[in-house]
Design a protein around this motif. Structure first.
Motif, PDB file in Angstrom:
ATOM      1  N   PRO A   1       0.805  -1.224   0.000  1.00  0.00           N
ATOM      2  CA  PRO A   1       0.000   0.000   0.000  1.00  0.00           C
ATOM      3  C   PRO A   1       0.837   1.272   0.000  1.00  0.00           C
ATOM      4  O   PRO A   1       0.416   2.279  -0.577  1.00  0.00           O
ATOM      5  CB  PRO A   1      -0.842  -0.123   1.281  1.00  0.00           C
TER       6      PRO A   1
ATOM      7  N   ARG B   1       1.808   1.981  -3.558  1.00  0.00           N
ATOM      8  CA  ARG B   1       0.638   2.432  -4.315  1.00  0.00           C
ATOM      9  C   ARG B   1       0.305   3.884  -4.004  1.00  0.00           C
ATOM     10  O   ARG B   1      -0.019   4.669  -4.906  1.00  0.00           O
ATOM     11  CB  ARG B   1      -0.556   1.531  -3.993  1.00  0.00           C
TER      12      ARG B   1
ATOM     13  N   LEU C   1      -4.878  -0.807   2.206  1.00  0.00           N
ATOM     14  CA  LEU C   1      -5.250  -0.982   0.808  1.00  0.00           C
ATOM     15  C   LEU C   1      -6.697  -0.561   0.567  1.00  0.00           C
ATOM     16  O   LEU C   1      -7.012   0.086  -0.441  1.00  0.00           O
ATOM     17  CB  LEU C   1      -5.046  -2.437   0.387  1.00  0.00           C
TER      18      LEU C   1
ATOM     19  N   THR D   1      -6.836   3.162   0.603  1.00  0.00           N
ATOM     20  CA  THR D   1      -6.217   3.697  -0.612  1.00  0.00           C
ATOM     21  C   THR D   1      -7.153   3.576  -1.797  1.00  0.00           C
ATOM     22  O   THR D   1      -7.303   4.510  -2.600  1.00  0.00           O
ATOM     23  CB  THR D   1      -4.900   2.952  -0.894  1.00  0.00           C
TER      24      THR D   1
END
Length: 282
Positions: free
Chosen positions: A154, A157, A265, A268
């Protein structure tokens, strides 16, 4: 949320210096280090040298009736805000947000930051090295970091989503989410001041990011920032801030399986796509 440590109790000499009487009672919330003694709350001084004195002087000068309240700092007979490593302030009762109080936390933050707008940048910010200060600098691309393996996905990302953004910085409270108290018929109380030099919109994004990470998301939680086009970038930085701080606090030997990574995640993806599709809590 991380487990809280046991509170250390202030010695009698500290209580006498601040003129407080009573039996110390550890308080829940925050980092678990605050202690109530009668009508006062004592906690270990935080930050670098001069930070607690600066914070006390700021709270003493804030206006009343501006949409928020702050605990009145206590000083020793000699005028010190820090005695033997402890600070003290009046006890203010109230129920902490943010559950069922998201709009109130955001509104209180806006009023609080409006009152701080003209403060100059304190030099102690440059000397801070605790995990939250490091994470803040990483979030804004001022420093690099390596995070624990569970959070590397994450983190990468979020970095890929971050773009340059321009916004005016000022003193803000960087940890408002659980630090606004609500009582019927009174202005909310802002506690546990965590000063950073960032845009107020970013501090607001930290509140919403925390909601995605650790609370059941309220309807429309992602809708914030008053329609500001920079809102998404602020949310991305807020999640980087929390992720890097979490990694720095737990250390390289930490193992949390997939739950913590899934938490970040999901948040996000919510920021990236504008809709929450996963649980805020494992």
């Amino acid at each position: 949320m991380p487990e809280q440590p046991s509170a250390t109790l202030p010695p009698r000499s500290v209580l006498d210096a601040f003129g407080v009487r009573g039996i110390p009672e550890p308080l829940t919330g925050g980092q678990g280090r605050s202690v109530r003694v009668g009508g006062a709350v004592l906690k270990p001084a935080e930050g670098t040298e001069g930070e607690s004195e600066w914070a006390a002087s700021v709270f003493e000068r804030l206006p009343r009736g501006a949409g928020f309240r702050v605990p009145r700092p206590l000083r020793s007979a000699g005028g010190d805000a820090v005695v033997e490593g402890w600070t003290a302030a009046e006890f203010t009762d109230g129920r902490p947000g943010p559950s069922r109080q998201w709009p109130g936390v955001v509104a209180t933050g806006r009023a609080f930051h409006a009152a701080l707008r003209e403060l100059p940048r304190p030099t102690f910010l440059d000397r801070r090295t605790h995990p939250w200060a490091v994470a803040d600098r990483v979030a804004w691309g001022e420093e690099e970091a390596v995070v624990v393996p569970e959070l590397a996905g994450p983190f990468a990302r979020l970095l890929s989503l971050r773009r340059p953004v321009e916004a005016t910085a000022q003193i803000v409270h960087g940890d408002l989410t659980g630090n606004v108290l609500f009582a019927p018929g009174q202005d909310p109380v802002v506690i546990d001041f965590s000063p950073y030099w960032r845009p107020p919109l970013y501090a607001e994004a930290v509140i919403i990011g925390d909601g995605l990470l650790w609370y059941e998301p309220a309807p429309g939680l992602l809708v914030g920032g008053g329609g500001d086009p920079r809102w998404r970038q602020m949310l991305i930085r807020a999640l980087i801030f929390r992720l890097v701080a979490r990694s720095g606090l737990v250390g390289p030997s930490w193992r949390a399986g997939e739950k913590e990574a899934a938490r970040f995640l999901a948040a996000t993806e919510a920021v990236e796509h504008g809709a929450y599709k996963g649980p805020a809590r494992p």
